[in-house]
Motif scaffolding. Structure first.
Motif, PDB file in Angstrom:
ATOM      1  N   TYR A 138       0.862  -1.179   0.000  1.00 42.47           N
ATOM      2  CA  TYR A 138       0.000   0.000   0.000  1.00 42.47           C
ATOM      3  C   TYR A 138       0.897   1.227   0.000  1.00 42.47           C
ATOM      4  N   GLN A 139       0.802   2.022  -1.056  1.00 45.71           N
ATOM      5  CA  GLN A 139       1.643   3.215  -1.221  1.00 45.71           C
ATOM      6  C   GLN A 139       3.124   2.870  -1.049  1.00 45.71           C
ATOM      7  N   PHE A 181       1.010   3.240   9.639  1.00 49.62           N
ATOM      8  CA  PHE A 181       0.253   3.526   8.418  1.00 49.62           C
ATOM      9  C   PHE A 181      -0.904   2.559   8.221  1.00 49.62           C
ATOM     10  N   LYS A 186      -7.444   7.004   7.919  1.00 49.01           N
ATOM     11  CA  LYS A 186      -7.656   7.331   6.505  1.00 49.01           C
ATOM     12  C   LYS A 186      -7.211   6.203   5.570  1.00 49.01           C
ATOM     13  N   ASN A 187      -6.371   5.290   6.066  1.00 52.09           N
ATOM     14  CA  ASN A 187      -5.867   4.196   5.231  1.00 52.09           C
ATOM     15  C   ASN A 187      -6.613   2.882   5.414  1.00 52.09           C
ATOM     16  N   ARG A 188      -7.309   2.747   6.524  1.00 54.61           N
ATOM     17  CA  ARG A 188      -7.840   1.434   6.902  1.00 54.61           C
ATOM     18  C   ARG A 188      -8.759   0.825   5.850  1.00 54.61           C
ATOM     19  N   ARG A 190      -9.016   1.242   2.611  1.00 54.20           N
ATOM     20  CA  ARG A 190      -8.319   0.803   1.395  1.00 54.20           C
ATOM     21  C   ARG A 190      -7.437  -0.414   1.669  1.00 54.20           C
ATOM     22  N   ILE A 191      -6.835  -0.454   2.851  1.00 57.64           N
ATOM     23  CA  ILE A 191      -5.999  -1.608   3.211  1.00 57.64           C
ATOM     24  C   ILE A 191      -6.863  -2.855   3.407  1.00 57.64           C
TER      25      ILE A 191
END
Length: 200
Positions: A138-139, A181, A186-188, A190-191
């Motif tokens: 992720y990123q 991260f 804000k990432n959860r 999408r992860i």
């Protein structure tokens, strides 16, 4: 409806704890799913698809001469590090107390395997170095799971609205292993989507 998830203990998903049910990796021969296990100081890897099998003794052999000095009568132990000398039955060794030369039998002892709570930080298991089956990024940052059970844990933990520590384990929990991260709000989502694709 608010979903809650009670976290698991700090050592739930480590190389040691997962080695009973298996660490899921990519077979080095065919690239399919293989299982790494560890028992009684021996690691094994078996592919679920091809005939690849590998075993590795993880216990350390220690060679030494142990005796009482013929001059000063004091006990000493001398480890033999030279691989050529380790094959001799009897060696001359120097007493560390008085400097006298002594002859003694070379003894071999097996030390238990020392990977205590070994963690997997680079997407590889520690016994053979094979890449984990469940990994994504992720990123540009690596995300991995030891096995299917660990992957489901990650999905459940990150999907919950409220995450709490168990009362029986008030100090550190499994989530303390997770990089910031992954836990950032804000990432959860999408992860979790990426992890569900791995699960599928």
């Amino acid at each position: 409806m608010v979903t809650r998830y009670t976290d698991k203990g700090y050592f739930t998903y480590t190389a040691n704890s997962a080695s009973d049910q298996g660490i899921e990796v990519k077979c080095p021969q065919c690239g399919k799913l293989a299982i790494v296990k560890m028992a009684d100081g021996e690691a094994s890897c078996s592919c679920t698809h091809c005939n690849f099998r590998l075993q590795k003794d993880l216990r350390a052999a220690i060679y030494s001469v142990k005796l009482n000095c013929s001059e000063c009568q004091r006990y000493f132990r001398c480890e033999i590090d030279d691989p050529q000398q380790q094959h001799f039955k009897i060696l001359n060794v120097t007493c560390p107390h008085c400097g006298a030369i002594n002859q003694g039998p070379v003894q071999k002892t097996i030390e238990p395997y020392g990977y205590i709570y070994k963690f997997l930080e680079d997407g590889s298991e520690p016994y053979f170095g094979y890449k984990l089956w469940y990994q994504t990024s992720y990123q540009g940052k690596l995300i991995w799971a030891i096995n299917r059970s660990h992957l489901i844990y990650l999905i459940d933990y990150l999907s919950a609205d409220l995450r709490q520590k168990p009362y029986t384990y008030p100090m550190r929990t499994q989530a303390d292993h997770l990089p910031t991260f992954i836990k950032t709000a804000k990432n959860r989502d999408r992860i979790v989507t990426l992890l569900k694709r791995l699960l599928a």
